[in-house]
Design a protein around this motif. Structure first.
Motif, PDB file in Angstrom:
ATOM      1  N   HIS A  60       0.851  -1.186   0.000  1.00  0.00           N
ATOM      2  CA  HIS A  60       0.000   0.000   0.000  1.00  0.00           C
ATOM      3  C   HIS A  60       0.888   1.238   0.000  1.00  0.00           C
ATOM      4  O   HIS A  60       1.337   1.699   1.045  1.00  0.00           O
ATOM      5  N   HIS A  62       0.027   4.285  -1.103  1.00  0.00           N
ATOM      6  CA  HIS A  62      -0.721   5.528  -0.915  1.00  0.00           C
ATOM      7  C   HIS A  62      -0.587   6.012   0.526  1.00  0.00           C
ATOM      8  O   HIS A  62      -0.650   5.224   1.463  1.00  0.00           O
ATOM      9  N   ARG A  63      -0.405   7.311   0.695  1.00  0.00           N
ATOM     10  CA  ARG A  63      -0.307   7.897   2.033  1.00  0.00           C
ATOM     11  C   ARG A  63      -1.628   8.576   2.373  1.00  0.00           C
ATOM     12  O   ARG A  63      -2.011   9.543   1.724  1.00  0.00           O
ATOM     13  N   HIS A  64      -2.355   8.091   3.371  1.00  0.00           N
ATOM     14  CA  HIS A  64      -3.615   8.688   3.777  1.00  0.00           C
ATOM     15  C   HIS A  64      -3.358   9.928   4.637  1.00  0.00           C
ATOM     16  O   HIS A  64      -2.374  10.011   5.346  1.00  0.00           O
ATOM     17  N   CYS A  68      -6.412  13.395   0.950  1.00  0.00           N
ATOM     18  CA  CYS A  68      -5.990  12.217   0.182  1.00  0.00           C
ATOM     19  C   CYS A  68      -7.102  11.685  -0.721  1.00  0.00           C
ATOM     20  O   CYS A  68      -6.849  10.858  -1.578  1.00  0.00           O
ATOM     21  N   HIS A  70      -9.824  10.024   0.412  1.00  0.00           N
ATOM     22  CA  HIS A  70     -10.562   8.943   1.075  1.00  0.00           C
ATOM     23  C   HIS A  70     -11.194   9.484   2.350  1.00  0.00           C
ATOM     24  O   HIS A  70     -10.547  10.197   3.104  1.00  0.00           O
ATOM     25  N   HIS A  83     -11.112   2.935   2.233  1.00  0.00           N
ATOM     26  CA  HIS A  83     -10.366   2.739   1.001  1.00  0.00           C
ATOM     27  C   HIS A  83     -10.694   1.364   0.429  1.00  0.00           C
ATOM     28  O   HIS A  83     -10.441   0.344   1.074  1.00  0.00           O
TER      29      HIS A  83
END
Length: 98
Positions: A60, A62-64, A68, A70, A83
């Motif tokens: 994963h 992606h950096r929340h 972002c 989400h 997500h």
């Protein structure tokens, strides 16, 4: 990952698509984020729907965070991000699946 069965005591609110609480797809049902925890309809009451164990979301990148894309959901002492049909929570440099 298993789900514990803990009945939420005295819950007069009825969750649904227009109740104002975020819907969180969770396996074969929908949880509702309410007051920092998750509720799941079960028979004639709501359960506290919490995962047991620790499951890291693999690969994963992606950096929340803010902006972002989400939805964020307060959950206990941290924030989860919705997500791809599950919740991600930051943990020790990776994201856990809730």
């Amino acid at each position: 990952m298993t789900t514990l069965h803990h009945e939420h005591p005295v819950h007069d609110h009825i969750h649904g698509p227009a109740c104002g609480h975020p819907e969180v797809p969770h396996g074969d049902h929908v949880d509702y984020a309410h007051d920092g925890h998750m509720h799941r309809l079960h028979s004639d009451h709501y359960d506290e729907c919490e995962p047991a164990g620790h499951v890291a979301h693999q690969n994963h990148g992606h950096r929340h965070g803010d902006g972002c894309g989400h939805p964020s959901v307060p959950h206990g002492d941290h924030v989860d991000y919705l997500h791809d049909g599950h919740r991600h929570a930051e943990h020790d440099g990776h994201w856990d699946d809730h």
